[in-house]
Design a protein around this motif. Structure first.
Motif, mmCIF file in Angstrom:
data_model
loop_
_atom_site.group_PDB
_atom_site.id
_atom_site.type_symbol
_atom_site.label_atom_id
_atom_site.label_comp_id
_atom_site.label_asym_id
_atom_site.label_seq_id
_atom_site.Cartn_x
_atom_site.Cartn_y
_atom_site.Cartn_z
ATOM 1 N N THR A 857 0.877 -1.191 0.000
ATOM 2 C CA THR A 857 0.000 0.000 0.000
ATOM 3 C C THR A 857 0.912 1.238 0.000
ATOM 4 O O THR A 857 1.024 1.981 1.000
ATOM 5 N N GLU A 858 1.632 1.385 -1.114
ATOM 6 C CA GLU A 858 2.653 2.438 -1.164
ATOM 7 C C GLU A 858 2.026 3.815 -0.944
ATOM 8 O O GLU A 858 0.958 4.115 -1.457
ATOM 9 N N GLN A 859 2.764 4.599 -0.199
ATOM 10 C CA GLN A 859 2.368 5.988 0.047
ATOM 11 C C GLN A 859 3.181 6.932 -0.836
ATOM 12 O O GLN A 859 4.101 6.508 -1.541
ATOM 13 N N GLN A 860 2.842 8.230 -0.764
ATOM 14 C CA GLN A 860 3.534 9.229 -1.583
ATOM 15 C C GLN A 860 4.999 9.318 -1.166
ATOM 16 O O GLN A 860 5.342 9.233 0.006
ATOM 17 N N GLU A 861 5.870 9.478 -2.174
ATOM 18 C CA GLU A 861 7.308 9.535 -1.920
ATOM 19 C C GLU A 861 7.664 10.842 -1.186
ATOM 20 O O GLU A 861 7.124 11.891 -1.474
ATOM 21 N N GLN A 862 8.581 10.741 -0.209
ATOM 22 C CA GLN A 862 9.067 11.901 0.536
ATOM 23 C C GLN A 862 10.507 12.193 0.148
ATOM 24 O O GLN A 862 11.253 11.289 -0.239
ATOM 25 N N VAL A 863 10.909 13.489 0.255
ATOM 26 C CA VAL A 863 12.249 13.911 -0.166
ATOM 27 C C VAL A 863 12.864 14.759 0.935
ATOM 28 O O VAL A 863 12.215 15.671 1.476
ATOM 29 N N LEU A 864 14.110 14.473 1.280
ATOM 30 C CA LEU A 864 14.897 15.304 2.193
ATOM 31 C C LEU A 864 16.182 15.701 1.479
ATOM 32 O O LEU A 864 16.841 14.848 0.848
ATOM 33 N N THR A 865 16.533 17.009 1.551
ATOM 34 C CA THR A 865 17.745 17.512 0.908
ATOM 35 C C THR A 865 18.766 17.835 1.982
ATOM 36 O O THR A 865 18.459 18.536 2.956
ATOM 37 N N PHE A 866 19.997 17.330 1.810
ATOM 38 C CA PHE A 866 21.097 17.598 2.736
ATOM 39 C C PHE A 866 22.139 18.423 1.999
ATOM 40 O O PHE A 866 22.786 17.933 1.056
ATOM 41 N N SER A 867 22.259 19.687 2.382
ATOM 42 C CA SER A 867 23.124 20.617 1.658
ATOM 43 C C SER A 867 24.588 20.320 1.934
ATOM 44 O O SER A 867 24.963 19.851 3.016
ATOM 45 N N GLY A 868 25.423 20.659 0.937
ATOM 46 C CA GLY A 868 26.867 20.545 1.090
ATOM 47 C C GLY A 868 27.360 19.145 0.818
ATOM 48 O O GLY A 868 26.625 18.248 0.410
ATOM 49 N N ASN A 869 28.647 18.967 1.060
ATOM 50 C CA ASN A 869 29.312 17.680 0.790
ATOM 51 C C ASN A 869 29.099 16.755 1.973
ATOM 52 O O ASN A 869 30.001 16.514 2.762
ATOM 53 N N ARG A 870 27.886 16.200 2.113
ATOM 54 C CA ARG A 870 27.506 15.369 3.248
ATOM 55 C C ARG A 870 27.642 13.899 2.879
ATOM 56 O O ARG A 870 27.622 13.496 1.711
ATOM 57 N N SER A 871 27.729 13.056 3.933
ATOM 58 C CA SER A 871 27.774 11.602 3.697
ATOM 59 C C SER A 871 26.776 10.880 4.584
ATOM 60 O O SER A 871 26.796 9.658 4.649
ATOM 61 N N GLU A 872 25.941 11.603 5.330
ATOM 62 C CA GLU A 872 24.933 10.966 6.151
ATOM 63 C C GLU A 872 23.795 11.941 6.368
ATOM 64 O O GLU A 872 23.931 13.142 6.145
ATOM 65 N N GLY A 873 22.642 11.392 6.826
ATOM 66 C CA GLY A 873 21.498 12.207 7.147
ATOM 67 C C GLY A 873 20.461 11.402 7.915
ATOM 68 O O GLY A 873 20.485 10.166 7.879
ATOM 69 N N ARG A 874 19.590 12.078 8.632
ATOM 70 C CA ARG A 874 18.568 11.422 9.446
ATOM 71 C C ARG A 874 17.206 11.571 8.787
ATOM 72 O O ARG A 874 16.900 12.615 8.214
ATOM 73 N N LEU A 875 16.380 10.482 8.935
ATOM 74 C CA LEU A 875 15.042 10.461 8.364
ATOM 75 C C LEU A 875 14.044 10.396 9.523
ATOM 76 O O LEU A 875 13.807 9.315 10.074
ATOM 77 N N PRO A 876 13.449 11.491 9.939
ATOM 78 C CA PRO A 876 12.492 11.476 11.039
ATOM 79 C C PRO A 876 11.070 11.226 10.526
ATOM 80 O O PRO A 876 10.799 11.239 9.325
#
Length: 1158
Positions: A857-876
């Protein structure tokens, strides 16, 4: 007129003191016998105009009225024999008609005599002379020729006139000749030149003499002066032209004006200064004239004698002259003899004390005859300047004359001795009202006459005797003085005059008034031109005195202008102009006093524009601008704003160039080449800017190469394969000359290659094509014109156009922290693959399904942008117990790169959401059925449900809580053994292995029991019950009527005292230990009861409704019902509101009405 105390012979030194004592003057009423007294006479020196009649005044009084006679030049002048001479009837005044006669015949010394049976008075000797204005003697003035720089004196020598003429110098056009410290007029009228200049050459130096009495002007022949400059005289030390020599002398009479004069020559023109040897110049009586060449000292006294030194100074030296001043004095009075009024057998003295230099000679006369030639009188003794009269008798009245003379003049005084026996009379009018302002002296007069002199006594309000001493003073003439009058001094005063011949009284009244005071004074006003100014002037005054207000401007009347509006306590000036500036004074006048206050009005306005703009010190790149400031209009200039107009590039447009301090009148301006400048100046003060000045003259600067290059140079690619080089062009003002172009240069950075260049017209960008994708370039832009190139430009780094990234991030890993939070890691892409400026990374993630679900029951896709030369990020914000997948893309300005391989991850279980619904169905007398639905989001494997419920009684208080657990597949329950007609509150929650989720609540009543057993009797139908209710209603009605009457009479019943006395448990406030139930509220724990009003004693009054069911769920007030019990709100926690108690309500109940009359 004086009276002296009786002289008793043989008292030695006491006599000397007595002889020096005199009383204040007494006026003899004209209805009593008295010798003559001269009341009017002509001055001693009388110069008459031959064109008018000669009038010699001589007026006198006496009883009987005196007769008059005259002497001329010491012999009797028979007035009746000369038809040209008329003596006025009842007077001694002579009128001499000299028309058609030689006026010289009437010149001489005249003296008037006034005589009656009691004595003879004589006037001064009056010296009569004719005014004269003789003609100038005929003379021929030789032309004067002098060399430049020498001194010169032009003599006037006017004819001797009577009185002396006034001298002044004019030219042929009747214009006064200008005088200064070099050219001055002496006291004798001569014209002095300390040194002559070529401009002194003229042929119309004319001396004029004006004779005051005849109002005629005589003219001297013109004098011609020629100044040569072919052999000018050199500079020289000062020397005195007048007075001559080292010293001179000056005699002046006491009381006259001393005039000292020093005029010096020299080149340059000397400065004159004055000093007194061994003393100070009298600054208060001293003044300088004629450019300090004349010193005048007024009202000379003996201390002004001495040596006065004048000093002439120029740069070559000084010269001094000493004037020795001596002061002489014509006779002057020390103590003139005054009239004596004596009773028979009294003693008195006449004193004639005079002074002068040299010492005057004193002579006594009786009735105009030298005292030594007068009939012998044994009661009279002459001792120098004193005549002693002892034990005078009736019939010995006479007029005594004292004559004191020296070489500079004489004094003559008449004093009569009148021997009278007269009872007292009060001369002050009866019942006079004296009004005085409080805290000021009050003078109550009691002028009296009698011989002997009456004794004066005073009484206040016809009872209290007024004695000398604070606050009263009784003066020798009978006047009663109150030094500081106060309201308590108001009243009726009686003065009594008495001597041995009788007694007389008089009544006067004193009213002490409040002072007039300005309470609200006008204040300083600083008003803009065209606005209004209001000065206030509010006054406090005595109610019986009506003040009048007068406004002055600069101590003069207000202008006759309708803009000035004078009100009772204010002055308004509308549409203020510059002429309104000044000091305004408010004067509040009453008939007794006044008060005044002043304030200044300063009119401020925009400054006037500067004038006289001038350009000096002109160079290629600067010029000095000078101006003359305009009128500041009472607001200091803060600064000057200098603007310019470029007539070549922007004609008609004025641009701010610089500013200068408000005290400056010049500024150095930095200029640019190839500009046609015109300047103007504006002044700024506290009001605002002035109008611009008139433009200066045009100033053109020559063209030159540019001084600077364009600014804001940038290199940015707009698409793959290009580089757009842009810049901010130079304005025409900065071009410095015609033919402005730009040389654009570029080369790839860190690559060994030459600069590429292109010269473009006056544009703002240039596009380089065929560049590699996103590589750095070095860029330069240089300005050039027809006169050369600008300075070497700075190098700017730019980048060619970007393209989409080529690579996707690698090694994507996901770490799940809890049911709603995950952390993602990746390997960044290489710099080359970005193909542009790295903006960051985008993480795309989507929930595929719940882990307990079998289908996606797929839901709408979500997008998070991490600025700069990053190599990790959190998905809350993840959903628990779900399956997710994600991809990552790299981002540059052009766009996004390809996605990373898809990565899936799971979230662990969490607590569930609330049940989807909770309904109560089929309520019975003792049962309720509940139905509920599963949560919308289980967030894990559902393990069951928890139900809590509790009853709520009719006082809105909660009962004990019961708990029931259910399995996950159970969704309904029927609860039994419940109370009928009872409200129940239900709380339902779902749970997983992680715990219970949020609750859902519902409330419901069980059914009401409406059945009645047959054995029960309906009390409402019983007769005894109906009778009891009617009696109670009647009693309540009577009590209400009594209460209403008592309240209308303003009575208040002390309820507190009655309650304390009876201690009725039904009406006592509820306490903490009453055992009352707690309350709960759906909103706030301490929310005030709905519809209640909180009195000042902190109690809560109940509403009009008695239905507790209405209050349920609405937060309404608790109140008493019919049996006195309290129905309150229900609450989620059991606590007692200490503010609630048994208080009277707005609608009286029977219980309350009974309580109020216990």
């Amino acid at each position: 007129m004086d009276r002296n105390r009786k002289w008793v012979p043989g008292f030695g030194a006491v006599l000397l003191i007595f002889l020096s004592h005199t009383t204040s003057a007494l006026e003899v009423p004209l209805d009593l016998p008295q010798p003559p007294t001269i009341t009017l006479q002509s001055p001693k020196d009388y110069i008459f105009d031959p064109r008018e009649n000669i009038v010699i005044h001589c007026e006198a009084k006496g009883k009987p009225h005196p007769s008059f006679s005259w002497t001329r030049n010491g012999t009797h002048f028979d007035v009746e024999k000369d038809s040209k001479v008329l003596m006025k009837p009842g007077s001694g005044t002579l009128v001499i008609d000299i028309s058609g006669e030689k006026a010289e015949a009437y010149e001489g010394t005249y003296q008037c005599t006034a005589h009656n049976e009691h004595g003879t008075a004589v006037s001064n000797s009056i010296f009569i002379r004719q005014s004269r204005s003789p003609l100038w003697s005929k003379e021929r003035n030789e032309a004067i020729v002098v060399q430049m720089g020498v001194s010169l004196v032009l003599q006037c020598r006017p004819p001797a006139g009577l009185p002396p003429p006034v001298i002044f110098w004019m030219d042929n056009n009747f214009q006064r000749l200008p005088l200064d410290k070099r050219v001055s007029q002496a006291l004798n009228g001569d014209l002095y030149f300390s040194n002559v200049l070529p401009e002194d050459t003229r042929n119309d130096y004319i001396c004029y003499a004006r004779f005051p009495h005849t109002q005629t002007i005589q003219q001297k022949q013109p004098i011609s002066v020629t100044v040569l400059d072919n052999s000018p005289d050199g500079e020289r030390r000062p020397g005195f032209m007048t007075p001559l020599g080292i010293t001179s002398t000056k005699m002046v009479l006491r009381g006259e004006t001393l005039e000292l004069e020093c005029i010096a020559d020299g080149l340059p023109t000397p400065e004159i200064s004055w000093q007194k040897d061994g003393g100070e110049l009298p600054s208060s009586r001293m003044s300088f004239y004629n450019f300090k060449k004349t010193l005048k000292v007024s009202d000379v006294n003996e201390a002004d004698a001495g040596d006065y030194r004048c000093t002439a100074t120029n740069k070559l030296g000084t010269a001094q002259h000493i004037i020795k001043v001596s002061v002489k004095a014509a006779p002057f009075w020390v103590s003139a003899p005054r009239n004596l009024i004596l009773a028979p057998n009294e003693t008195g003295i006449l004193t004639c004390r005079v002074n002068g230099e040299p010492k005057p000679k004193i002579s006594w006369f009786v009735n105009g005859v030298p005292i030594e030639n007068a009939p012998e009188d044994h009661s009279r003794k002459v001792d120098g300047d004193t005549v002693i009269l002892s034990y005078v008798q009736t019939g010995s009245s006479a007029v005594y004359q004292c004559n004191a003379s020296n070489e500079f003049g004489y004094l003559l005084a008449n004093a009569f001795v009148n021997v009278l026996a007269e009872a007292p009379r009060v001369l002050t009018p009866p019942n006079r009202v004296y009004q005085v302002i409080a805290n000021n002296p009050a003078l109550l007069h009691c002028a009296s006459f009698g011989s002997p002199i009456p004794t004066i006594t005073w009484f206040k309000d016809s009872q209290t005797s007024v004695k000398n001493g604070d606050p009263y003073v009784i003066h020798e003439n009978g006047t009663l003085e109150i030094h500081v009058a106060q309201p308590l001094h108001s009243g009726k005063y009686t003065c009594i005059a008495s001597n041995n011949l009788g007694i007389k009284e008089n009544h006067v009244y004193l009213e002490v008034k409040e002072p007039t005071r300005i309470l609200k004074q006008p204040e300083y006003k600083d008003v803009h031109r065209g606005m209004s100014a209001v000065f206030e002037c509010k006054v406090k005054h005595d109610p019986s005195l009506i003040p009048t207000v007068i406004w002055l401007k600069d101590n003069g009347e207000l202008p006759d202008d309708e803009r000035f509006d004078v009100d009772v306590d204010s002055l308004t000036i509308r549409d203020v102009t510059d002429e309104d500036e000044g000091t305004y004074t408010c004067i509040q006048n009453t008939t007794l006093d006044q008060d005044s206050a002043s304030a200044m009005l300063t009119v401020v306005g925009n400054p006037d524009p500067p004038t006289d703009l001038e350009l000096t010190d002109q160079t290629e790149r600067s010029v000095q601008l000078t101006w003359t400031p305009g009128d500041e209009h009472n607001s200091p200039t803060q600064k000057f704003l200098i603007q310019y107009e470029d007539l070549l590039h922007q004609p008609g447009v004025w641009v701010n160039l610089t500013d200068a301090p408000g005290t400056s009148t010049t500024v150095q301006l930095k200029l640019s080449p190839y500009v046609y400048y015109s300047f103007r100046v504006l002044a700024l003060n506290g009001v605002g800017y002035s109008q611009p000045s008139q433009p200066s003259s045009q100033y053109r600067t020559n063209p030159s190469a540019p001084d600077e290059n364009p600014s804001d140079v940038q290199g940015v690619g707009t698409k793959p394969g290009n580089l757009v080089i842009s810049w901010t062009p130079l304005t025409g003002f900065l071009a410095n000359g015609p033919g402005l172009e730009y040389k654009v240069q570029w080369r790839q950075k860190d690559v060994d290659e030459d600069w590429s260049s292109e010269t473009v017209a006056n544009v703002s960008q240039f596009v380089v094509s065929g560049t590699p994708t996103y590589v750095p370039y070095e860029i330069k832009v240089q300005a050039l014109n027809d006169y050369g190139s600008g300075p070497e430009p700075e190098v700017v780094i730019g980048y060619s156009g970007e393209d989409l990234p080529l690579s996707a991030p690698d090694s994507v890993q996901v770490m799940v922290h809890n049911s709603t939070l995950a952390e993602v890691h990746w390997e960044p892409v290489s710099f080359q693959s970005v193909r542009g400026k790295l903006q960051g990374y985008k993480v795309y993630f989507r929930r595929i399904r719940g882990l307990h679900e079998t289908e996606d029951t797929e839901q709408q896709e979500q997008v998070l942008t991490f600025s700069g030369n990053r190599s990790e990020g959190r998905l809350p914000g993840l959903q628990p117990y779900s399956l997710y997948n994600l991809t990552i893309r790299v981002l540059n300005i052009k766009g996004e790169g390809p996605p990373s391989p898809s990565k899936t991850f799971e979230t662990p279980e969490g607590v569930p959401g609330p049940p989807s619904f909770l309904n109560v169905v089929n309520p019975g007398l003792d049962s309720l059925t509940l139905e509920w639905g599963p949560p919308m989001n289980n967030n894990g494997r559902l393990t069951g449900y928890t139900l809590k419920y509790q009853p709520v009684n009719n006082t809105n208080e909660l009962g004990p809580v019961k708990v029931i657990n259910f399995l996950a597949n159970e969704t309904t329950i029927t609860l039994g053994n419940l109370n009928s007609s009872m409200l129940y509150k239900f709380y339902m929650s779902a749970k997983t292995i992680k715990g219970s989720g949020p609750i859902i609540t519902e409330e419901a009543f069980t059914a009401m029991d409406t059945t009645v057993p047959s054995r029960q009797v309906d009390i409402a139908t019983q007769g005894w019950f109906i009778g009891l209710m009617c009696a109670i209603a009647l009693l309540i009605l009577v009590l209400l009527i009594v209460c209403f009457i008592k309240r209308n009479k303003g009575g208040k019943y002390p309820v507190k005292e009655k309650e304390d006395a009876h201690q009725d448990p039904e009406i006592q406030p509820m306490k903490e230990d009453d055992g009352t139930f707690g309350e709960y509220s759906d909103t706030e724990d301490h929310k005030p009861l709905k519809g209640s009003r909180t009195p000042s004693n902190g109690t809560v009054r109940r509403d009009e409704s008695d239905d507790s069911l209405v209050d349920y769920g609405e937060g309404g007030d608790g109140q008493f019902n019919e049996d006195g019990s309290f129905i309150g709100q229900y609450s989620g926690k059991k606590e007692k509101d200490t503010h609630e108690g048994n208080e009277s309500s707005e609608a009286p109940s029977p219980v309350n009405a009974m309580n109020s009359f216990v």
